[in-house]
Design a protein around this motif. Structure first.
Motif, mmCIF file in Angstrom:
data_model
loop_
_atom_site.group_PDB
_atom_site.id
_atom_site.type_symbol
_atom_site.label_atom_id
_atom_site.label_comp_id
_atom_site.label_asym_id
_atom_site.label_seq_id
_atom_site.Cartn_x
_atom_site.Cartn_y
_atom_site.Cartn_z
ATOM 1 N N SER A 1 19.448 -10.300 9.907
ATOM 2 C CA SER A 1 18.101 -9.706 9.976
ATOM 3 C C SER A 1 17.114 -10.927 9.891
ATOM 4 C CB SER A 1 18.081 -8.524 8.904
ATOM 5 O OG SER A 1 18.163 -9.061 7.492
ATOM 6 N N LYS A 2 17.483 -11.450 8.944
ATOM 7 C CA LYS A 2 16.588 -12.646 8.622
ATOM 8 C C LYS A 2 16.225 -13.708 9.811
ATOM 9 C CE LYS A 2 17.062 -13.021 3.832
ATOM 10 N NZ LYS A 2 17.440 -13.800 2.677
ATOM 11 N N GLN A 3 17.512 -13.887 10.788
ATOM 12 C CA GLN A 3 17.283 -14.557 11.792
ATOM 13 C C GLN A 3 16.598 -14.008 12.868
ATOM 14 O OE1 GLN A 3 21.676 -15.560 12.280
ATOM 15 N NE2 GLN A 3 21.571 -17.295 10.868
ATOM 16 N N TYR A 4 16.896 -12.648 13.134
ATOM 17 C CA TYR A 4 16.364 -11.958 14.079
ATOM 18 C C TYR A 4 14.641 -11.823 13.986
ATOM 19 C CZ TYR A 4 15.504 -8.139 17.201
ATOM 20 O OH TYR A 4 15.081 -7.261 18.470
ATOM 21 N N ARG A 5 14.421 -11.566 12.539
ATOM 22 C CA ARG A 5 12.989 -11.570 12.398
ATOM 23 C C ARG A 5 12.167 -13.014 12.508
ATOM 24 N NH1 ARG A 5 15.630 -7.887 10.385
ATOM 25 N NH2 ARG A 5 14.717 -5.998 9.902
ATOM 26 N N GLN A 6 12.818 -13.833 12.528
ATOM 27 C CA GLN A 6 12.169 -15.395 12.686
ATOM 28 C C GLN A 6 12.030 -15.504 14.072
ATOM 29 O OE1 GLN A 6 15.088 -18.131 11.001
ATOM 30 N NE2 GLN A 6 14.560 -17.790 8.979
ATOM 31 N N ASN A 7 12.731 -15.073 14.924
ATOM 32 C CA ASN A 7 12.565 -14.995 16.294
ATOM 33 C C ASN A 7 11.672 -13.700 16.874
ATOM 34 O OD1 ASN A 7 13.873 -17.566 16.749
ATOM 35 N ND2 ASN A 7 15.906 -16.088 16.602
ATOM 36 N N ASN A 8 11.763 -12.675 16.248
ATOM 37 C CA ASN A 8 11.071 -11.638 16.561
ATOM 38 C C ASN A 8 10.298 -11.017 15.490
ATOM 39 O OD1 ASN A 8 12.561 -11.037 19.409
ATOM 40 N ND2 ASN A 8 14.146 -11.556 17.842
ATOM 41 N N PRO A 9 9.180 -11.315 15.141
ATOM 42 C CA PRO A 9 8.208 -11.068 14.193
ATOM 43 C C PRO A 9 7.905 -9.671 14.310
ATOM 44 C CG PRO A 9 7.289 -13.113 14.819
ATOM 45 C CD PRO A 9 8.443 -12.612 16.027
ATOM 46 N N TYR A 10 8.081 -8.859 12.941
ATOM 47 C CA TYR A 10 7.790 -7.325 13.125
ATOM 48 C C TYR A 10 6.402 -7.174 13.262
ATOM 49 C CZ TYR A 10 8.092 -2.363 11.329
ATOM 50 O OH TYR A 10 8.050 -1.181 11.154
ATOM 51 N N PRO A 11 5.927 -5.932 14.141
ATOM 52 C CA PRO A 11 4.892 -5.653 14.766
ATOM 53 C C PRO A 11 4.134 -4.511 13.709
ATOM 54 C CG PRO A 11 6.288 -4.643 15.822
ATOM 55 C CD PRO A 11 7.202 -5.334 15.111
ATOM 56 N N PHE A 12 3.756 -4.964 12.491
ATOM 57 C CA PHE A 12 3.141 -4.136 11.562
ATOM 58 C C PHE A 12 1.868 -3.274 12.126
ATOM 59 C CE2 PHE A 12 4.988 -7.291 8.789
ATOM 60 C CZ PHE A 12 5.505 -6.577 7.650
ATOM 61 N N ALA A 13 2.090 -2.057 12.002
ATOM 62 C CA ALA A 13 0.886 -1.185 12.358
ATOM 63 C C ALA A 13 -0.502 -1.747 11.590
ATOM 64 C CB ALA A 13 1.301 0.245 12.078
ATOM 65 N N SER A 14 -1.447 -1.028 12.082
ATOM 66 C CA SER A 14 -2.885 -1.374 11.242
ATOM 67 C C SER A 14 -3.359 -0.013 10.614
ATOM 68 C CB SER A 14 -3.660 -1.631 12.407
ATOM 69 O OG SER A 14 -4.039 -0.834 13.259
ATOM 70 N N LEU A 15 -4.143 -0.437 10.009
ATOM 71 C CA LEU A 15 -4.896 0.967 9.229
ATOM 72 C C LEU A 15 -5.696 1.664 10.191
ATOM 73 C CD1 LEU A 15 -6.253 2.426 6.971
ATOM 74 C CD2 LEU A 15 -7.986 0.756 6.954
ATOM 75 N N GLU A 16 -6.303 1.070 11.172
ATOM 76 C CA GLU A 16 -6.761 1.687 12.434
ATOM 77 C C GLU A 16 -6.072 2.766 13.117
ATOM 78 O OE1 GLU A 16 -10.034 1.729 13.044
ATOM 79 O OE2 GLU A 16 -10.141 0.599 11.318
ATOM 80 N N LEU A 17 -4.758 2.342 13.166
ATOM 81 C CA LEU A 17 -3.789 3.094 14.068
ATOM 82 C C LEU A 17 -3.430 4.540 13.153
ATOM 83 C CD1 LEU A 17 -2.106 3.564 16.570
ATOM 84 C CD2 LEU A 17 -0.344 2.294 15.648
ATOM 85 N N VAL A 18 -3.325 4.349 11.688
ATOM 86 C CA VAL A 18 -3.201 5.323 10.992
ATOM 87 C C VAL A 18 -4.297 6.373 11.036
ATOM 88 C CG1 VAL A 18 -2.740 6.215 8.447
ATOM 89 C CG2 VAL A 18 -1.637 4.132 9.269
ATOM 90 N N LEU A 19 -5.709 5.815 10.915
ATOM 91 C CA LEU A 19 -6.550 6.684 11.241
ATOM 92 C C LEU A 19 -6.556 7.476 12.607
ATOM 93 C CD1 LEU A 19 -9.212 4.126 9.689
ATOM 94 C CD2 LEU A 19 -8.444 6.308 8.633
ATOM 95 N N ASP A 20 -6.178 6.850 13.615
ATOM 96 C CA ASP A 20 -5.949 7.282 14.789
ATOM 97 C C ASP A 20 -5.193 8.355 14.794
ATOM 98 O OD1 ASP A 20 -7.587 5.251 16.050
ATOM 99 O OD2 ASP A 20 -5.886 4.166 16.936
ATOM 100 N N HIS A 21 -4.110 8.566 14.044
ATOM 101 C CA HIS A 21 -3.182 9.707 13.852
ATOM 102 C C HIS A 21 -4.102 10.919 13.190
ATOM 103 C CE1 HIS A 21 1.240 8.391 14.539
ATOM 104 N NE2 HIS A 21 0.447 7.331 14.757
ATOM 105 N N ILE A 22 -4.644 10.504 12.155
ATOM 106 C CA ILE A 22 -5.639 11.269 11.417
ATOM 107 C C ILE A 22 -6.670 12.090 12.625
ATOM 108 C CG2 ILE A 22 -7.324 11.789 9.695
ATOM 109 C CD1 ILE A 22 -5.711 9.557 8.019
ATOM 110 N N ASP A 23 -7.270 11.173 13.142
ATOM 111 C CA ASP A 23 -8.273 11.654 14.236
ATOM 112 C C ASP A 23 -7.745 12.608 15.182
ATOM 113 O OD1 ASP A 23 -10.335 10.000 13.313
ATOM 114 O OD2 ASP A 23 -10.274 8.556 14.866
ATOM 115 N N HIS A 24 -6.480 12.289 15.588
ATOM 116 C CA HIS A 24 -5.777 13.108 16.647
ATOM 117 C C HIS A 24 -5.687 14.607 16.133
ATOM 118 C CE1 HIS A 24 -2.886 13.915 20.097
ATOM 119 N NE2 HIS A 24 -2.239 14.611 19.109
#
Length: 393
Positions: A298-321
């Motif tokens: 998992s460590k090696q995989y993440r070094q080559n494929n950084p995790y795409p963390f969500a944003s606060l704005e996207l959480v707010l989009d769910h609330i808006d929806h």
């Protein structure tokens, strides 16, 4: 499932340089002066696995007393989480009781900081006394073991919602994660259980269940239901664990509340796809989740494929929806802190960050009154209605 999430998150590498949010005095004041109910925080299982005294500052995890005070968190539902494997192991009642014991012990060690909460009145009393209320919810109904006596036992111990299933079907309900549809919804006992939960005053939590199980529960339940930690399927196509628009409308018709999960893979299509791809690579290498080589991979995989963390704005989009779909009265917060590892969005990394969420809502034009509904008003309304139904039956 939580073990899998913890492993996935063990070595996540931040690929985002999101700007830190600085909440305004208004946002901080709203967070501090409003009861904040979080529908799902996994402290009991966290400290059962690796002991930490959360009445003090801790090095790990997403919750401890100082950070909760900083964030204004007053009423986190402590998740009495039972892994799906306990459906067949026979130890689920023992584990559930042990996790409840741990919350009672926490209050016993720090009665000036925490108070158990078995009712809305208890939450309000704790808030007035400057304490953090600890209501309890059972994640996975496996410890009921087909016995209404067990339901009553856990009610007496303080359980105020039950998530009917978790990552696999149990004797109550099918799971959204389980491709097998053992019951095509709820079992006969599951249907009986929903009725008895209404009569006793235990909220029906439909997070994790299959779509068919949700609709069957919605038809049976005479009291409003909750989704204690779910987000919106439109943002994560094909992810049945989240709720689609038709389900949200049905939940709202019954007066219920969807409590938005903060985990990146629950709110972000990209994070969901990353998780799926990572799991596929694990399968290709024939690595099980308990394999000691999995963490290295998992460590090696993440070094080559950084995790795409969500944003606060996207959480707010769910609330808006949800607001745009069914109105402000059906939205709550179910962060899943301590349950999704280090996959939390930028600016929502632990329980100190609720003011960031409040600031985001203010920036989007939500009124103070609407924000108070999201922070606790809606969930407390549902809980009162569940209490009232039980008192009348």
């Amino acid at each position: 499932m939580k073990a899998k999430l913890a492993l996935i998150a063990a070595a996540l590498l931040t690929s985002s340089a999101a700007m830190a949010v600085t909440p305004s005095e208004q946002a901080i004041k709203l967070a501090k002066e409003t009861i904040i109910v979080d529908g799902h925080i996994d402290v009991p299982y966290r400290i059962n696995d690796t002991w930490e005294d959360v009445s003090r500052a801790t090095d790990g995890g997403d919750f401890d007393y100082p950070r909760a005070v900083q964030g204004g968190l007053n009423a986190p539902f402590m998740s009495i989480y039972i892994p799906a494997s306990y459906e067949t192991s026979g130890d689920s009642v023992q584990l559930a009781n042990r996790l409840i014991d741990s919350m009672e012990a926490l209050v016993g060690r720090a009665p000036d900081k925490f108070a158990l909460a078995h009712s809305v009145a208890d939450v309000e009393k704790a808030f007035a006394e400057g304490k953090i209320a600890l209501p309890l919810g059972m994640e996975n109904g496996t410890p009921i073991q087909g016995s209404l006596d067990n339901l009553r036992h856990f009610y007496e111990r303080g359980i105020r919602y039950i998530t009917l299933a978790h990552s696999q079907a149990n004797h109550i309900s099918d799971s959204s994660y389980d491709l097998r549809r053992k019951w095509n919804g709820l079992s006969d006992f599951g249907k009986e259980l929903v009725v008895e939960m209404n009569k006793l005053g235990v909220m029906v939590d439909i997070s994790h269940v299959s779509d068919d199980a949700f609709y069957q529960a919605a038809e049976i339940s005479k009291a409003p239901m909750i989704a204690s930690h779910s987000s919106i399927r439109q943002f994560t196509p094909g992810f049945e664990r989240n709720m689609d628009d038709k389900m949200i409308k049905k939940l709202a018709e019954n007066g219920g509340v969807i409590m938005i999960n903060f985990g990146s893979s629950f709110v972000s299509k990209q994070a969901r796809q990353w998780n799926d791809q990572f799991s596929s690579k694990m399968e290709e290498k024939d690595l099980s989740w308990s394999d000691p080589q999995a963490e290295t991979f998992s460590k090696q995989y993440r070094q080559n494929n950084p995790y795409p963390f969500a944003s606060l704005e996207l959480v707010l989009d769910h609330i808006d929806h949800v607001r745009d779909l069914v109105g402000i009265d059906h939205i709550g917060i179910g962060s899943d802190y301590d349950g999704v590892g280090d996959s939390l969005p930028e600016n929502l990394k632990d329980v100190s960050t609720y003011p960031n969420l409040v600031q985001g809502l203010l920036d989007r034009g939500y009124s103070d009154a609407d924000i108070r509904k999201i922070l606790s008003g809606n969930l407390l309304r549902v809980w009162r209605e569940v209490e009232a139904y039980a008192a009348a039956h």
